[in-house]
Design a protein around this motif. Sequence first.
Motif, PDB file in Angstrom:
ATOM      1  N   TYR A 267       0.817  -1.211   0.000  1.00 16.16           N
ATOM      2  CA  TYR A 267       0.000   0.000   0.000  1.00 16.16           C
ATOM      3  C   TYR A 267       0.855   1.267   0.000  1.00 16.16           C
ATOM      4  CZ  TYR A 267      -3.684  -3.319   1.134  1.00 16.16           C
ATOM      5  OH  TYR A 267      -4.545  -4.371   1.098  1.00 16.16           O
ATOM      6  N   ALA A 294      -9.722   6.620  -2.856  1.00 10.94           N
ATOM      7  CA  ALA A 294     -10.844   6.384  -1.948  1.00 10.94           C
ATOM      8  C   ALA A 294     -10.741   5.012  -1.291  1.00 10.94           C
ATOM      9  CB  ALA A 294     -12.161   6.513  -2.716  1.00 10.94           C
ATOM     10  N   GLU A 295     -10.273   4.025  -2.040  1.00 12.43           N
ATOM     11  CA  GLU A 295     -10.124   2.676  -1.488  1.00 12.43           C
ATOM     12  C   GLU A 295      -9.043   2.645  -0.408  1.00 12.43           C
ATOM     13  OE1 GLU A 295      -9.428  -1.891  -3.148  1.00 12.43           O
ATOM     14  OE2 GLU A 295      -9.856  -0.238  -4.534  1.00 12.43           O
ATOM     15  N   ALA A 297      -8.118   5.204   1.454  1.00 11.12           N
ATOM     16  CA  ALA A 297      -8.639   5.933   2.611  1.00 11.12           C
ATOM     17  C   ALA A 297      -9.527   5.039   3.473  1.00 11.12           C
ATOM     18  CB  ALA A 297      -9.406   7.162   2.141  1.00 11.12           C
ATOM     19  N   LYS A 298     -10.287   4.173   2.853  1.00 13.42           N
ATOM     20  CA  LYS A 298     -11.143   3.248   3.595  1.00 13.42           C
ATOM     21  C   LYS A 298     -10.314   2.237   4.385  1.00 13.42           C
ATOM     22  CE  LYS A 298     -15.000   0.025   2.876  1.00 13.42           C
ATOM     23  NZ  LYS A 298     -15.890  -0.598   1.864  1.00 13.42           N
ATOM     24  N   LEU A 299      -9.262   1.719   3.754  1.00 14.57           N
ATOM     25  CA  LEU A 299      -8.385   0.776   4.460  1.00 14.57           C
ATOM     26  C   LEU A 299      -7.675   1.457   5.627  1.00 14.57           C
ATOM     27  CD1 LEU A 299      -6.752  -1.054   1.404  1.00 14.57           C
ATOM     28  CD2 LEU A 299      -8.329  -2.055   3.058  1.00 14.57           C
ATOM     29  N   ALA A 301      -8.707   4.010   7.359  1.00 11.41           N
ATOM     30  CA  ALA A 301      -9.676   4.265   8.435  1.00 11.41           C
ATOM     31  C   ALA A 301      -9.864   3.025   9.299  1.00 11.41           C
ATOM     32  CB  ALA A 301     -11.004   4.716   7.835  1.00 11.41           C
ATOM     33  N   ALA A 302      -9.872   1.858   8.672  1.00 10.27           N
ATOM     34  CA  ALA A 302     -10.005   0.615   9.442  1.00 10.27           C
ATOM     35  C   ALA A 302      -8.797   0.411  10.354  1.00 10.27           C
ATOM     36  CB  ALA A 302     -10.175  -0.562   8.491  1.00 10.27           C
ATOM     37  N   ASP A 305      -9.059   2.790  13.399  1.00 11.40           N
ATOM     38  CA  ASP A 305      -9.963   2.294  14.436  1.00 11.40           C
ATOM     39  C   ASP A 305      -9.336   1.135  15.198  1.00 11.40           C
ATOM     40  OD1 ASP A 305     -11.692   4.192  13.461  1.00 11.40           O
ATOM     41  OD2 ASP A 305     -12.848   2.775  12.243  1.00 11.40           O
ATOM     42  N   TRP A 330      -2.591   5.507   4.039  1.00 14.57           N
ATOM     43  CA  TRP A 330      -3.154   6.800   3.638  1.00 14.57           C
ATOM     44  C   TRP A 330      -3.153   7.749   4.832  1.00 14.57           C
ATOM     45  CZ3 TRP A 330      -3.518   8.366  -1.080  1.00 14.57           C
ATOM     46  CH2 TRP A 330      -4.250   9.507  -1.411  1.00 14.57           C
ATOM     47  N   VAL A 333      -6.181  10.320   6.088  1.00 16.22           N
ATOM     48  CA  VAL A 333      -7.482   9.958   6.619  1.00 16.22           C
ATOM     49  C   VAL A 333      -7.731  10.721   7.921  1.00 16.22           C
ATOM     50  CG1 VAL A 333      -6.688   7.986   7.995  1.00 16.22           C
ATOM     51  CG2 VAL A 333      -9.018   7.989   7.070  1.00 16.22           C
TER      52      VAL A 333
END
Length: 842
Positions: A267, A294-295, A297-299, A301-302, A305, A330, A333
């Motif tokens: 990544y 965008a993909e 950024a989603k990874l 964010a996970a 968390d 990323w 985020v």
Amino acid sequence: MQSSHTTGSLPLAAGRPPRGPLPTCYIGAIVTGSTLMAILIAGWLAPGASLAQGNKAADKGAADKGAADKKDAEAEAEQIRLIEREPFDVITLDETNKNAKLEIYPIPFRGGRPPARPSPTSKIKFRLIKDDKEYEVAWRNILRYEPFDVLLLREAERLRDAGTNGTAAEKLQKQRANLDEAFEYYLALQTSYPSVPGLAESLNKYLYLDAANLTRSQDYPAALGVLETLYDRDNNFKYSAGSPGVLAVMGSLLTKILESYKQKGDYGSMRQMITRVAKKYRANRPPAINAMAAELAKLAAAKRDEARKLVQEKEYHAAIRASKEMMDIWPLVSGATELNEWIVEQFPQVNVGVIQPAISHDAQRLENWGARRTGMLVHRTLVEFKGAGNEGGQYSLSLGAMQRADDYRKLTLNLKQFSNEDDSLITGYQVARRLLDMANPKSPNYRAAWGGVMEAANVNDVMQVEVELRQPHVLPESMLRIPLEPIKDATVPTGNGLFKVAIREENRVHFQVKGFEPGQRLAEIVEHTFDDTQFALSALRRGDVDVVDRLFPADAARLAEDLDPNDSIAVRQYALPTIHMLLISSDNPFLANRDYRRALIFGIHREMILKQELLGNREIEGCQLISGPFAAGVGDRNPLAYAYDITIEPRGYYPRLAKLLMVVAQGEVELMAEKRHDPKPQMKPFVLGHPAYESARLACQAIAAHLEILGVEIKLKEFAPGVTRDPDNQADLTYAEVAIWEPLVDARRLLGREELHGIDSPYLKHALRKLDAAQTWGDVRDRLLDLHRTAHNEAAVIPLWQMVDSFAYRKQLRNIVGTEGPPVWLYQNIGQWRLSATGNAE
């Protein structure tokens, strides 16, 4: 010349040449003339034939000779590529003159090009290359006039568009070869003939076809580089009217590259590619970039968390790993930067890339870089070496302060309250017992130098130790670089140092601060082992590690050349060099012979190995041949080179002398065995052991090759990673990189057979005893020079070269270089290290 698939783009001329179709000929009006017919009669129907002047007919002999000359010239021309020939122009005559082609010396036309529409009655004079004679021809008899740059461009286009036969793989390979050769022509045109008509469009087509070939070969990054060069030249380029534009082709290729990174889980590379393309092309960026961003950024964010949850559960190691992955995927985020900064502040973890792992931890090891590096982390020493001073090294008492008497016969140690791992105080009684144990000849911890100088150890008020000496000693504290307790097993994870080995994995070791509480300046050091320096440096650039320990000079020089002042990475040299040598590691009778050891030195081309194999033909200050076992210093930095005798030149490479000495030595060894009534010694292959890293491997392979020329058979034995002495005791010679920090003390450790095998020489023993008895710095200097000369004459070791090592680090790690200058070893200033969270995000 480099081919386009290795550079990714073609070097461009300063000014873009004018566009337009490539002219295939320069046509003039037709004029008749007897001179031209004479040319044809003499055989000039093709390049290379001989030429006669006037209307005289050639006799048969001359005609036969002309035909033979023509044939030879054509054969020679076929063997020489056009680009390799001296510039020439070509005149193609009309049909009346059988379309003959004449190679002529270039004509300097006004404006640099032949006239587009010359006067029908005008003539030109030219000089034939074949006979170097001048002729005249009317323009109306010239069908085409082709300057040399036009010939080069035509050849480039022929190669570019050449068809191929065979299987798909064979066609691809042949096209690659043609494109590579065409690259040479385009490069020559860009450099020497940038104004040739049609070059710009022709070059654009070449770049497009080059990228297509690379794409079919699945070399997507190289293909993208070529297309980006094409886009920079003409962002609206299309190969043909129905072909997609260059930006559309780039978008398709980018999708392939990003999907490949995604499948590998790389990544970081994926993010770097997206960021670079978005920044460069902005609104014109391919649509695939937005979707991939965008993909990511989603990874990220996970991972964000996940890191937050791990922090709440106080799983700091896992939280750090999740936070690093988040920043690598990323960093933009929401909340990523703040979370990463908080984790770094609460649990500062420094990641160190190493080539030489530490499987043991002993700061006293002369020849083991890894053990010496981590020894001070796990096992604290009574006295610590701080660096070079005006007279020998500078030292400090790790448990307090010390004072040397003016008469150099007393050393006072004032201990402060200090807790070891059991929370018990280190008292003066414990220190006194340790010093007395070192002076006891019956103790396994006996040190001859210390035993010869220590008289008594008195304890005052529990926390003060007064050490009385038998005779004055200029630097008694230098002999006290010893662990507070004897190290029985250097591989144990915990000692009395500030760190302990918390986790040991296959290629990773965690050194954790004892009693760590969140918010301290440093939580742990993680050493990552790499098989190759370039892998370690790649990890440094990515931010996976914060430091790379021990770069060899050529690697450090290459890295420094690539950096600029604003780079996030810095390179620094260590304060002291290392000495590379071959140690005598067995009782082999031939190696016990002085002449044979000298022969080995004469038989190794040390200068060639150093300059070509290790330094890559670079001149690096401080990297030089040596004549003995001590450091020669680096330029003006010469503080601890007081043992090196600069009047002794390193022995040169004299293979004939080496062979002669070997014959003499063999006779001496056999005669000695005969006198002792021992069996005749048999010459067997020598085992040369070496550590498991690239520079030692290269050096030993070269040494073995040089000695085998002389008939000396060498078997190489590579030790396990982190090992520097043969655990099986099979090695006759050992390649060692020795750190001589204090020659006054380290000379005996190296040459006195206390720690290393070495040779049994009465001359060395006498020189060492004289050194032990030295009472002033003048005596020390003189006796070390005598020791150097004795070691040189005895060939006590096989001296090779001195090397200046470096380390590289990310600037977010502060205070790695102390206020007093570069460190002697990596963790010397570990107590002042500070890690900030900046430097990883883009």
